[in-house]
Write an enzyme that holds these catalytic residues in place. Structure first.
Site, PDB file in Angstrom:
ATOM      1  N   PHE A  41       0.861  -1.315   0.032  1.00 57.88           N
ATOM      2  CA  PHE A  41       0.200  -0.007   0.059  1.00 57.88           C
ATOM      3  C   PHE A  41       0.831   1.269  -0.149  1.00 57.88           C
ATOM      4  O   PHE A  41       0.192   2.405  -0.384  1.00 57.88           O
ATOM      5  CB  PHE A  41      -1.049  -0.094   1.063  1.00 57.88           C
ATOM      6  CG  PHE A  41      -0.460   0.379   2.635  1.00 57.88           C
ATOM      7  CD1 PHE A  41      -0.455   1.708   2.866  1.00 57.88           C
ATOM      8  CD2 PHE A  41       0.318  -0.487   3.367  1.00 57.88           C
ATOM      9  CE1 PHE A  41       0.073   2.080   4.283  1.00 57.88           C
ATOM     10  CE2 PHE A  41       0.802   0.050   4.582  1.00 57.88           C
ATOM     11  CZ  PHE A  41       0.914   1.125   4.933  1.00 57.88           C
ATOM     12  N   LYS A  42       2.035   1.010   0.531  1.00 61.43           N
ATOM     13  CA  LYS A  42       2.909   2.301   0.569  1.00 61.43           C
ATOM     14  C   LYS A  42       3.342   2.756  -0.734  1.00 61.43           C
ATOM     15  O   LYS A  42       4.197   3.985  -0.874  1.00 61.43           O
ATOM     16  CB  LYS A  42       4.151   2.091   1.446  1.00 61.43           C
ATOM     17  CG  LYS A  42       3.514   1.785   2.894  1.00 61.43           C
ATOM     18  CD  LYS A  42       4.399   1.474   3.823  1.00 61.43           C
ATOM     19  CE  LYS A  42       3.922   1.295   5.338  1.00 61.43           C
ATOM     20  NZ  LYS A  42       4.853   0.784   6.190  1.00 61.43           N
TER      21      LYS A  42
END
Length: 435
Positions: A106-107
């Protein structure tokens, strides 16, 4: 827009300074003077927009007054080369899959967005010396930041990670790149890595000799773009007629992602309630229950990216709620899970629903399942592809996860990390020698 420090002892700063410096002079985290509110009519039209359009809408609301709108639109387009789909797992529980980016975590969005915004401000300000990005990682941050900044002229990235405490696949994603990426294998925990980074920013001598910044979620340009996810998820639920006011569960380590969700809600997104899912590192759950915050050394778990004993963004959450414990506990619940419970969830969800979780997503799913009330819609964030934890997930589920081609490419590289003690003096000496 101006930004203030959570410690309230530093002067206000503009976006350019905030992105380049990361931390305020009083060592506090920067917060915007105000959070822009989107009109309800705008929220209702999200379902008719693409992810790019939604992200640009949110980015312009926050950053559009501080940089050219067309430049910001290009940064958004360059950042988002993938979707973040919402997938139904049960009748009432949906997974927001955030692992379709370059490093399958997700980063990726926050890291790529910050890299491009920082590059823009470096060029605009005419900085003619190397900018050094320091980032501590407990798993996915290092790979996302390293790949987001790879090859960008004028920037060197130092990734500090705890020896033996990230998965082999995660490790290869930031130790095999070379070029402007240096991986430092610290003999300690994630909290030790984070302490070294914070100490570097606090060291006047080091800052006189080097231009330092951070790509952890302490940087506004890293954590705020994660709000894009929440708006896009709501749009997808709305298209399916399932939006309403969902309960959102966030697997939480350093709490940047949850903080971005709180910002999204303050901007007008109708989220009913948040759940912070923790592993055994449960200082936030403990705070919610007792009103007392007691940071402590982290312990290793299956959900290693959440092995954080003193989450930085807790300061932002306290600031958002004026340090009102009752208000925080009313909006956010906390659940914690042991390795045994995480393994049970991985196994049971796969057998029952044929949906493969990673250990962090397992915490998110289970907390949502335990908290969701009848008639409510729940959304949990599946933050990383399960193949990034292949050995663990295969052993627990009895299945053999296929490794995506993106991960296979990283695994073919040669490890190029530098071992280092958790002493700040040694770390400082290393940086001085590198400058």
């Amino acid at each position: 827009m101006y930004y203030y420090s959570t410690n309230k002892q530093a002067p206000l700063a503009g976006l350019e300074e905030v992105v380049i410096k990361s931390l305020a002079g009083d060592k506090g985290l920067y917060m915007p003077e105000r959070i822009p509110l989107l009109d309800e009519s705008v929220i209702r039209t999200l379902k008719d927009k693409s992810f790019h359009e939604i992200a640009d809408l949110v980015a312009q609301a926050f950053f559009g007054m501080d940089m050219e709108p067309d430049v910001l639109t290009e940064i958004v387009k360059d950042t988002l080369s993938f979707e973040t789909p919402v997938v139904q797992v049960t009748d009432s529980i949906y997974s927001l899959e955030l692992f379709h980016g370059p490093t399958l975590a997700f980063k990726d969005v926050g890291a790529r967005f910050m890299a491009r915004m920082l590059g823009y401000f470096i060029r605009k300000k005419g900085i003619n010396r190397q900018v050094n990005v320091l980032v501590a990682t407990s798993g996915d941050t290092g790979s996302a930041v390293a790949n987001g900044f790879l090859g960008i002229s004028g920037i060197r990235v130092y990734v500090l990670y705890p020896k033996g405490k990230v998965s082999p696949i995660q490790e290869c994603q930031f130790t095999t790149l070379g070029q402007n990426i240096t991986a430092l294998e610290i003999d300690g925990t994630f909290d030790d890595c984070q302490s070294l980074v914070k100490a570097a920013f606090a060291d006047d001598d080091l800052n006189r000799h080097m231009q330092l910044t951070s790509a952890n979620s302490i940087n506004v340009a890293r954590f705020l773009p994660q709000a894009f996810y929440y708006f896009n998820a709501y749009a997808q639920l709305d298209r399916a007629g399932k939006a309403g006011r969902p309960t959102v569960c966030v697997p939480s380590g350093n709490f940047g992602n949850l903080t971005a969700g709180l910002f999204a809600q303050r901007m007008g997104l109708p989220i009913r309630h948040f759940i912070a899912a923790n592993n055994r590192n449960d200082v936030f759950s403990e705070y919610l229950n007792t009103g007392i915050y007691t940071p402590r050394p982290s312990v290793a778990t299956l959900a290693n990216a959440m092995d954080v004993g003193n989450p930085s963004n807790f300061a932002r959450i306290l600031d958002m709620f004026d340090h009102n414990h009752s208000a925080i506990a009313q909006l956010i619940s906390g659940n914690r899970y042991t390795d045994e419970q995480i393994a049970d969830t991985l196994r049971n969800v796969y057998r029952t629903f044929h949906y493969m979780l990673d250990p962090h997503g397992a915490c998110g799913y289970q907390a949502l399942a335990d908290r969701l009330q009848p008639g409510e819609t729940g959304l949990f964030l599946e933050t990383a592809h399960p193949a990034k934890f292949k050995e663990t997930v295969d052993r627990i589920t009895g299945e053999q996860i296929e490794i995506p081609l993106k991960l296979k490419a990283f695994m073919q590289g040669r490890k190029q990390s530098i071992p280092l003690e958790k002493s700040f003096d040694r770390f400082k000496a290393f940086l001085h020698g590198e400058k």
